[in-house]
Design an enzyme around this catalytic site. Sequence first.
Site, PDB file in Angstrom:
ATOM      1  N   ASN A  92     -18.183-103.053 -25.115  1.00 38.01           N
ATOM      2  CA  ASN A  92     -18.938-103.955 -25.991  1.00 38.01           C
ATOM      3  C   ASN A  92     -18.737-103.623 -27.465  1.00 38.01           C
ATOM      4  OD1 ASN A  92     -20.416-101.633 -26.059  1.00 38.01           O
ATOM      5  ND2 ASN A  92     -22.223-102.456 -25.034  1.00 38.01           N
ATOM      6  N   ARG A 121     -27.338 -96.306 -33.974  1.00 33.44           N
ATOM      7  CA  ARG A 121     -28.524 -95.774 -33.310  1.00 33.44           C
ATOM      8  C   ARG A 121     -29.635 -95.662 -34.346  1.00 33.44           C
ATOM      9  NH1 ARG A 121     -26.471 -97.301 -29.421  1.00 33.44           N
ATOM     10  NH2 ARG A 121     -25.913 -96.154 -27.528  1.00 33.44           N
ATOM     11  N   GLN A 158     -36.952 -96.812 -27.987  1.00 33.60           N
ATOM     12  CA  GLN A 158     -36.725 -98.157 -27.459  1.00 33.60           C
ATOM     13  C   GLN A 158     -37.375 -98.274 -26.090  1.00 33.60           C
ATOM     14  OE1 GLN A 158     -32.615 -99.276 -29.788  1.00 33.60           O
ATOM     15  NE2 GLN A 158     -32.511 -99.126 -27.597  1.00 33.60           N
ATOM     16  N   HIS A 161     -32.436-104.464 -29.346  1.00 28.33           N
ATOM     17  CA  HIS A 161     -31.118-103.875 -29.097  1.00 28.33           C
ATOM     18  C   HIS A 161     -30.318-104.788 -28.170  1.00 28.33           C
ATOM     19  CE1 HIS A 161     -28.706 -99.909 -28.373  1.00 28.33           C
ATOM     20  NE2 HIS A 161     -27.943-100.922 -28.709  1.00 28.33           N
TER      21      HIS A 161
END
Lengths: 400, 400
Positions: A147, A285, A314, A333
């Site tokens: 990705n 991050r 998260q 995210h």
Amino acid sequence: MAKVLCVLYDDPVDGYPPAYARDEIPRIERYYDGQTTPTPERIDFTPGELLGSVSGELGLRSFLEQRGHTLVVTSDKDGANSVFERELPDAEVVISQPFWPAYLTAERIAKAPELRLALTAGIGSDHVDLQAAMEHGLTVAEVTYCNSISVAEHVVMMILALVRNYLPSHQWVLDGGWNIADCASRSYDVEGMQVGTVAAGRIGSAVLRRLKPFEVGLHYTDRHRLPAAVERDLGVTFHETPESLVEVCDVVTINAPLHPETEHMFDERLIGMMKWGAYLVNTARGKICDRDAVARACESGRLAGYAGDVWFPQPAPKDHPWRSMPHHGMTPHTSGTSLSAQARYAAGVREILECWFDQRPIREEYLIVDGGKLAGAGAHSYSPGDATGGSEEAARFAAG
Amino acid sequence: MAKVLCVLYDDPVDGYPPAYARDEIPRIERYYDGQTTPTPERIDFTPGELLGSVSGELGLRSFLEQRGHTLVVTSDKDGANSVFERELPDAEVVISQPFWPAYLTAERIAKAPELRLALTAGIGSDHVDLQAAMEHGLTVAEVTYCNSISVAEHVVMMILALVRNYLPSHQWVLDGGWNIADCASRSYDVEGMQVGTVAAGRIGSAVLRRLKPFEVGLHYTDRHRLPAAVERDLGVTFHETPESLVEVCDVVTINAPLHPETEHMFDERLIGMMKWGAYLVNTARGKICDRDAVARACESGRLAGYAGDVWFPQPAPKDHPWRSMPHHGMTPHTSGTSLSAQARYAAGVREILECWFDQRPIREEYLIVDGGKLAGAGAHSYSPGDATGGSEEAARFAAG
């Protein structure tokens, strides 16, 4: 026979499967550097489906069950009473996604004597205490490159959106207004600006390539210098330090992995060295930036905007300041979990599990830690140590 | 001594001047094709200031008044009792912006016997009845290229935002959620998609150049074919007709001027030939698309998303369906009025007025109609005729 424990994010509130916007996704066979996209022997899903949420199961159930393995899928990942923590002790394989990280701290690894393989369905293994993983002889693998382009597209999108003031301008449409001056008075062109990336790995380089025709000045800093021919081709200026880079850039994008050296790199001091009214985009991050220093810089105007899709912890708590600070363009995210990305990382997980259970070697580029030793890909990107500290905050959020 | 009547958009609701996000804008001296940015003898403003709203006056007041001319600036442009219509009869020069167009219909031109020069502070002279302008011997000029790159950036931003599902994902952040599956289930990568532009002039070509490193298939249709070397360099496929283009494209972007041949080109029929779940981005002119056909296609799913910043009429009424249809990413007409663009078009207007009053020739590339004759730039982009029809709707909106 093995137990595979898979932590995925919740299904959409509108149910599963969703009404898809499109019938298919483009077929991509190779990445920019020539590496092939995942090559499992077969897949049991249709590319373009939602695979990353609990009902999607990464398309793994029939494959694993036909071979006699057990698959447990849950989204309940934080706190001592979570399904994750209850199911962990006899799991051989843990699969987790950066978007919904199951933090594999040293304490949890110590409680999982059967654990052999920690697999990231995506890229980034910072939710795993790599030091503890090495000490316990684990293998840590991720689906390298799956990705990277998804994230690079997200970065370019967010740079354009911040600089051009897209989100507030769109809001004026929804509100029934035609307040052009209000939209325009914070809107600029990217053309001619100086744009720099902290790290120029797969994502950072892809961002640079995509930005080149925008006729901007390009900059990067990295602990690995790019080949001279690549630098020349991109017309990109190397900086020895992040300090040197941020001082000259109008836009800074962070594309480094999280490890002890990058944790809180963008603190009050470094942000204070940025140009007045610079833009900062972080899809790497959340912990690479100091949460409160970013919020203060958006309030003061030091940062003209901040965007990204990574948070800590998260899921981000409802009162996380990045949800409400001025001039932000945040998403949850999601950059690396487009349906296009999901098809690739689900195929990559399948490929890795086929290798694992057939005792064939896992592709070298996927390996971060290989049977307890920092592997090639891991050594390139990570520093020894642990960046999972503070993940108990997630547990408090889950409990609260 | 001349009267210059300048129609600009309203000041920001937060007052003038705004608190600027940045101290400066990059200095750009030449466009991609080598044409120089505007070269007035001097300017009386600081690039980066808000110049396009009424208080900004395009930075023209001291220049005009020192030469003994009169400057009237208003935002009141629609209807028989508007300041524009009242001030028009003795104006020699009318300046207007596409974002806030003062429609110069045949009726209005007939009521303005002193009018000699209709100047667009920006690009696009479709708010002027060019047929009537020619019949009355007017000169029509625009600041060619001044904001082409601004618009091209907006197009790329909107393509990425639609395909990646940015706006709804951002909304989840504001709403306190972490609904990744809801964000992801309409989110795709642009990589590998087929992207086509209707027209490949300055803006369309700039979009193609910017999209090339995204590793998409590129397509265009235009009444002027690009040089073979440019086609090869971009790797772009030419289509004789819009029909042929839309049938193969996942994303279509419209970058053609509005004239009788392009008016309502994207109607029920042409949209019906697009791929299921295609995306359409129109930053050219609202009237190139059929308003209701677009809204229906967003409702049905034929279009997975529609974005752009052009409407008809402008300002768009509060109940315009493009404000409320599903999956849209609209902005008010702002793409070409970033502060960066304003600095260039204000300088271009100054350059043209200096030439006009000093009786020096206006740059050829700025001229659409030159003393009643369709000029080079006009003949390239426009067809004879009139596309201002229906602008009385704007008057009704103003009155209502």
